[in-house]
Design a protein around this motif. Structure first.
Motif, mmCIF file in Angstrom:
data_model
loop_
_atom_site.group_PDB
_atom_site.id
_atom_site.type_symbol
_atom_site.label_atom_id
_atom_site.label_comp_id
_atom_site.label_asym_id
_atom_site.label_seq_id
_atom_site.Cartn_x
_atom_site.Cartn_y
_atom_site.Cartn_z
ATOM 1 N N VAL A 5 0.854 -1.187 0.000
ATOM 2 C CA VAL A 5 0.000 0.000 0.000
ATOM 3 C C VAL A 5 0.892 1.239 0.000
ATOM 4 N N ASP A 6 0.632 2.141 -0.917
ATOM 5 C CA ASP A 6 1.395 3.382 -0.984
ATOM 6 C C ASP A 6 0.474 4.576 -0.802
ATOM 7 N N SER A 7 1.057 5.670 -0.284
ATOM 8 C CA SER A 7 0.258 6.893 -0.133
ATOM 9 C C SER A 7 0.658 7.903 -1.193
ATOM 10 N N PHE A 8 -0.336 8.592 -1.703
ATOM 11 C CA PHE A 8 -0.093 9.619 -2.719
ATOM 12 C C PHE A 8 -0.830 10.880 -2.327
ATOM 13 N N ILE A 9 -0.326 12.001 -2.834
ATOM 14 C CA ILE A 9 -1.022 13.265 -2.618
ATOM 15 C C ILE A 9 -1.507 13.734 -3.991
ATOM 16 N N SER A 10 -2.775 14.110 -4.051
ATOM 17 C CA SER A 10 -3.299 14.506 -5.362
ATOM 18 C C SER A 10 -3.498 16.007 -5.414
ATOM 19 N N PHE A 11 -3.322 16.560 -6.604
ATOM 20 C CA PHE A 11 -3.498 18.000 -6.778
ATOM 21 C C PHE A 11 -4.032 18.265 -8.169
ATOM 22 N N MET A 12 -4.470 19.494 -8.376
ATOM 23 C CA MET A 12 -5.048 19.861 -9.654
ATOM 24 C C MET A 12 -4.109 20.778 -10.426
ATOM 25 N N LEU A 13 -4.015 20.523 -11.719
ATOM 26 C CA LEU A 13 -3.425 21.490 -12.640
ATOM 27 C C LEU A 13 -4.517 21.704 -13.671
ATOM 28 N N GLY A 14 -5.066 22.912 -13.722
ATOM 29 C CA GLY A 14 -6.227 23.129 -14.572
ATOM 30 C C GLY A 14 -7.354 22.266 -14.058
ATOM 31 N N ASP A 15 -7.985 21.494 -14.935
ATOM 32 C CA ASP A 15 -9.077 20.647 -14.433
ATOM 33 C C ASP A 15 -8.686 19.172 -14.440
ATOM 34 N N GLU A 16 -7.362 18.910 -14.406
ATOM 35 C CA GLU A 16 -6.941 17.520 -14.396
ATOM 36 C C GLU A 16 -6.275 17.162 -13.067
ATOM 37 N N TYR A 17 -6.433 15.882 -12.723
ATOM 38 C CA TYR A 17 -5.877 15.403 -11.458
ATOM 39 C C TYR A 17 -4.499 14.787 -11.680
ATOM 40 N N PHE A 18 -3.569 15.145 -10.786
ATOM 41 C CA PHE A 18 -2.253 14.523 -10.800
ATOM 42 C C PHE A 18 -1.943 14.058 -9.383
ATOM 43 N N ALA A 19 -0.950 13.164 -9.247
ATOM 44 C CA ALA A 19 -0.562 12.720 -7.907
ATOM 45 C C ALA A 19 0.939 12.456 -7.852
ATOM 46 N N ILE A 20 1.469 12.625 -6.658
ATOM 47 C CA ILE A 20 2.885 12.357 -6.412
ATOM 48 C C ILE A 20 2.956 11.532 -5.138
ATOM 49 N N SER A 21 3.893 10.605 -5.072
ATOM 50 C CA SER A 21 4.078 9.807 -3.859
ATOM 51 C C SER A 21 4.378 10.724 -2.676
ATOM 52 N N VAL A 22 3.723 10.494 -1.529
ATOM 53 C CA VAL A 22 3.931 11.383 -0.371
ATOM 54 C C VAL A 22 5.374 11.353 0.117
ATOM 55 N N THR A 23 6.097 10.293 -0.197
ATOM 56 C CA THR A 23 7.492 10.233 0.255
ATOM 57 C C THR A 23 8.324 11.331 -0.389
ATOM 58 N N LYS A 24 7.815 11.889 -1.477
ATOM 59 C CA LYS A 24 8.547 12.942 -2.179
ATOM 60 C C LYS A 24 8.209 14.329 -1.648
ATOM 61 N N VAL A 25 7.092 14.425 -0.913
ATOM 62 C CA VAL A 25 6.589 15.742 -0.516
ATOM 63 C C VAL A 25 7.062 16.064 0.900
ATOM 64 N N LEU A 26 7.711 17.201 1.056
ATOM 65 C CA LEU A 26 8.217 17.581 2.366
ATOM 66 C C LEU A 26 7.244 18.490 3.092
ATOM 67 N N ASN A 27 6.473 19.260 2.344
ATOM 68 C CA ASN A 27 5.780 20.366 2.957
ATOM 69 C C ASN A 27 4.771 20.954 1.975
ATOM 70 N N ILE A 28 3.736 21.570 2.509
ATOM 71 C CA ILE A 28 2.829 22.342 1.645
ATOM 72 C C ILE A 28 2.819 23.771 2.181
ATOM 73 N N LEU A 29 3.145 24.726 1.327
ATOM 74 C CA LEU A 29 3.271 26.116 1.776
ATOM 75 C C LEU A 29 2.215 26.989 1.138
ATOM 76 N N GLN A 30 1.766 28.009 1.902
ATOM 77 C CA GLN A 30 0.941 29.048 1.307
ATOM 78 C C GLN A 30 1.819 29.851 0.354
ATOM 79 N N LEU A 31 1.196 30.474 -0.597
ATOM 80 C CA LEU A 31 1.930 31.261 -1.563
ATOM 81 C C LEU A 31 2.608 32.455 -0.872
ATOM 82 N N VAL A 32 3.887 32.672 -1.151
ATOM 83 C CA VAL A 32 4.593 33.849 -0.627
ATOM 84 C C VAL A 32 5.206 34.589 -1.814
#
Lengths: 169, 687
Positions: A5-32
């Motif tokens: 079992v693997d975990s993924f994080i999904s996000f939108m680019l335009g109206d399409e869904y994409f996902a990346i393995s959570v092991t690759k994601v360190l952080n989610i930041l608000q826009l600065v």
């Protein structure tokens, strides 16, 4: 068969869904505020200060040959740890919105589509069909970052059509 | 797992091996010197003792044999021979490989040891071919640059009030003085009036400086050339020697706020010490030779007191200081916005301390180039033997200090350059004699500071490079077209292209060809520049210029549109304000300011920045080679201490920025490398 079992994080680019393995994601930041680095390619938006280190920010939409991102309320930066030429590098990508973290059985991931499909299979690890019948494309983020130019996620034949399509969007 | 003590021993042991090599190289010049034999014996002894204590039995056993050999020399039962030196050099390598052995090479090592042991035994029974050859003969002893060329001066500088009205900042004078040599500065500020009477552009303080320099008194006077009429100036010679290392001098040089240096006391002490030294020298004059200086230096070095600190600790200290500087910038910004006198005062005090802390910490990470020189001497010695050439190696300015990380980065390129010189540059003795040159070739490594850069130059007196041959080769390799016209400098630059080779045969020593482009890349990795100059049959000089610091720079914070940039202060010459109209009307990027024409770059255009330019812009004149070139920005914010952070791999193409720095408000400013900007945009516009 392994029931991995693997975990993924999904996000939108335009109206399409994409996902990346959570092991690759360190952080989610608000826009600065992003400091632009002159002379860099357009998809490289610039750098930000992430707790004292300088983090490069990529407009992943432009990298895929889509329209540049429009900053909105939901726009966020996904901080990723990617491998470029055997070196770990932290980088942020701008995405239109983050959806959810989901767990799936690796056996449920379908292989990337072959020739003639809408997306270039080289940068896609696989496709997953979600419960609401929507398809999520699982990205091979290391490969995407290793290629210097705009990767034209869509195949070249289709890319002309798709730019037209995007203008309609 | 290796315990702490063992690690410590390994560190110490490799230091000892280093010392051993240095002592051996000196002994080679002066085989009769008992002091050197003693120090070698001592090093062996320490290795043996340490090895035994921390469980390196193999090292103990081996060094024991070597120690025996040198013991016999000490007792004058054995003479130092070429074979003995060769054995000891190889033993040094052997010990190093034992120290570094992770168990994978044990067999090889023990085989090697057996051979060495046999050779040692042979020496011990006096059964070597050239036992008594005195190798001092063939080396012309060369007087070393002694410290006595340094002269110590006393300087008293009392600016008249109003000196700053002429645009002179006395601090710059002090900085310039400090650049001439070691110094102590004493400040007198008792004249500073109460706050109500304080006029900010008046100068109320005066200074006393003790300066030890190898420059003449005229050069010191030159520093003050423009302020002669604006201050009271006194320059006196204290003695013709460097007083700073003298024993007991330190308390006398301690700055005691508002109390002048006690010159009489200093003079008395210095005279006594010099007289003593002279007497000592005279009594030694019988056996005075080239080795003497070496021994003195050697003895001095081993008595230097210092502590050993793990480099990770220094790195983390550097990081903390960097954080402090960034936080300081935040505090400065906050204090500026709050206009609270008390807060401003505290902030300024703290900034002063941060600055000093930065400088001190930075100086900790400096290592003299001498650290590498021993290795280079060894390399030249071994390689020249291997190729059958006679080569003398000389290092000048080895005390020049460089950042630790720069030393690490520069070692390999320098090795490569030296190898090239030995292999391809210097001719064989026969060829040299035929050309009427000294049969012994010479390689000089020279290091010195030049402005904010460190220059390292390797010069050989070999055959030089053949420009025609280089050009032909480049054409053959398809690197250039056969009909292009190139200046000599452009031809020389061809050798830095990947895959270029001038040597017809590629040897196992340098195998040029893969050489110079690698050198260039490695040097530019540490933000350095390589250049080459050559004269047929006279020799070749390869020059490396490096930035002094890697991590913290004094910069000028500037702004274009909504982005901040930092330009290193070291490259800035002058700044003018100009009307935007004047820039718009300028032709071919040339602007006339105060009657002088300057080429300039308009960063708004070069960086493709959109939006309206302000009516008044600032043009910063930066030094570029021997020219001044303008760089136009919107606005100058002020001086800024920037902690340099790498822009990272993704931005490696954008090398016109040497890094980024985080400002007090948390945003990122880009640090501009003006040299690269000018280079890049000049090329770009030419095409």
């Amino acid at each position: 068969m392994d029931q991995e079992v693997d975990s993924f994080i999904s996000f939108m680019l335009g109206d399409e869904y994409f996902a990346i393995s959570v092991t690759k994601v360190l952080n989610i930041l608000q826009l600065v505020q992003i400091t632009r680095v002159p002379t860099a390619p357009d998809y490289m938006k610039g750098v930000i200060n992430l707790r004292g280190t300088v983090l490069p920010i990529i407009d992943i939409r432009m990298k895929f040959g889509m329209e540049p991102i429009q900053y909105q309320r939901d726009t966020v930066i996904l901080v990723l740890n990617v491998q470029i030429e055997n070196e770990c590098v932290d980088a942020g990508i701008l995405v239109d919105s983050v959806k959810e973290v989901f767990e799936i059985n690796t056996t449920e991931i379908l292989p990337p589509p072959g020739i003639g499909s809408k997306y270039k299979s080289k940068f896609i690890e696989g496709i997953y069909k979600m419960s609401d019948e929507k398809f999520v494309m699982i990205l091979d983020i290391d490969k995407i970052f290793s290629s210097e130019e705009v990767v034209m996620l869509k195949d070249s034949v289709e890319s002309e059509e798709s730019t037209n399509a995007e203008q309609i969007n | 797992m290796m315990d702490n003590f063992q690690t410590k021993f390994l560190e110490e042991a490799s230091d000892l091996v280093n010392q051993l090599e240095q002592a051996l190289l000196t002994l080679e010049q002066d085989t009769e010197n008992p002091a050197l034999v003693d120090s070698i014996f001592r090093i062996m002894h320490s290795l043996k003792g340490g090895g035994g204590m921390f469980g390196f039995e193999n090292i103990t056993n081996f060094t024991h044999k070597l120690e025996n050999m040198y013991d016999l020399v000490r007792q004058k039962k054995l003479k130092v021979s070429r074979e003995m030196l060769d054995i000891t050099f190889e033993s040094a390598d052997h010990i190093t490989s034992m120290l570094n052995d992770d168990g994978s090479k044990t067999q090889q090592i023990s085989a090697n040891e057996e051979i060495l042991n046999k050779r040692i035994d042979a020496v011990l029974v006096g059964d070597t071919p050239n036992n008594n050859i005195n190798i001092v003969d063939n080396i012309e002893s060369q007087p070393l640059k002694t410290e006595s060329q340094i002269t110590t001066y006393y300087i008293r500088l009392k600016p008249y009030e109003g000196i700053q009205k002429n645009g002179t900042n006395p601090f710059f004078l002090l900085d310039e003085l400090a650049g001439l040599g070691k110094n102590k500065i004493n400040i007198f500020d008792s004249n500073i009036p109460d706050f109500e009477n304080f006029v900010f552009d008046e100068t109320y303080v005066w200074w006393e400086i003790i300066l030890a320099t190898d420059k003449g008194i005229d050069e010191i006077k030159d520093v003050f050339i423009f302020v002669e009429d604006d201050c009271e100036l006194e320059i006196k010679e204290i003695c013709k020697a460097d007083i700073f290392p003298m024993e007991g001098i330190e308390p006398l040089l301690n700055c005691r706020h508002d109390f002048p240096f006690d010159l009489d006391k200093i003079k008395t002490l210095v005279d006594t010490i010099l007289a003593l030294e002279k007497a000592k020298q005279e009594s030694n004059s019988k056996n005075k030779n080239a080795g003497d200086e070496h021994i003195k230096k050697f003895a001095k070095e081993s008595s230097i007191s210092g502590i050993r600190v793990a480099s990770e600790k220094i790195d983390s200290l550097m990081n903390l200081v960097s954080e402090l500087i960034t936080t300081q910038a935040g505090l400065n910004l906050f204090a500026d916005n709050h206009k609270d006198n008390e807060l401003t005062r505290i902030t300024e005090n703290l900034e002063n301390i941060s600055r000093q802390l930065r400088d001190t910490t930075f100086s900790i990470t400096l290592i003299p180039i001498d650290y590498l020189v021993v290795r280079f001497k060894r390399l030249v010695r071994d390689l020249s033997k291997e190729v059958g050439k006679e080569i003398e190696f000389e290092a000048r300015g080895a005390e020049t200090e460089l950042d630790k990380s720069l030393i690490e980065g520069i070692s390999e390129p320098l090795m490569h350059i030296l190898r090239n010189s030995i292999d391809h540059g210097i001719e064989t003795s026969e060829e040299r004699i035929a050309k009427g040159k000294n049969p012994q070739g010479k390689i000089i490594l020279q290091a010195y500071y030049s402005g904010s850069q460190v220059v390292i130059a390797v010069t050989d007196d070999g055959k030089g490079m053949d420009l025609e041959k280089i050009k032909q080769k480049a054409i053959d390799r398809g690197l250039i077209k056969s009909d292009v016209q190139l200046s000599n400098k452009e031809i020389l630059d061809l050798i830095f292209l990947p895959g270029f080779s001038t040597s017809d045969k590629i040897t196992n020593i340098s195998g040029r060809g893969v050489g110079m482009d690698v050198v260039k890349r490695k040097v530019s990795d540490i933000r350095g520049i390589v250049s080459v100059s050559t004269e047929k049959d006279e020799g070749t000089t390869i020059t490396i210029k490096l930035p002094l610091t890697l991590s913290i720079i004094d910069g000028m914070l500037v702004r274009i549109s909504d982005t901040d940039y930092i330009i290193p202060l070291s490259v800035i010459d002058t700044i003018f304000a100009v009307e935007h109209e004047k820039i718009k009307k300028s032709f071919n990027n040339i602007i006339t300011i105060e009657g002088v024409q300057y080429p300039f770059y308009y960063l708004r255009d070069e960086f493709n920045i959109e939006g309206e330019a302000p009516l008044r812009e600032e043009i910063i004149m930066v030094k570029y080679e021997d020219k001044k070139i303008g760089i136009v920005v919107d606005h100058i914010t002020g001086e800024y201490q920037a902690v340099l952070k790498p822009l990272g791999k993704l931005y490696r193409q954008q090398d016109i920025f040497s890094g980024a720095s985080i400002l007090g408000d948390g945003t990122v400013a880009l640090v501009v490398d003006t040299h690269k900007i000018i280079n890049q945009f000049t090329k770009y516009n030419d095409n």
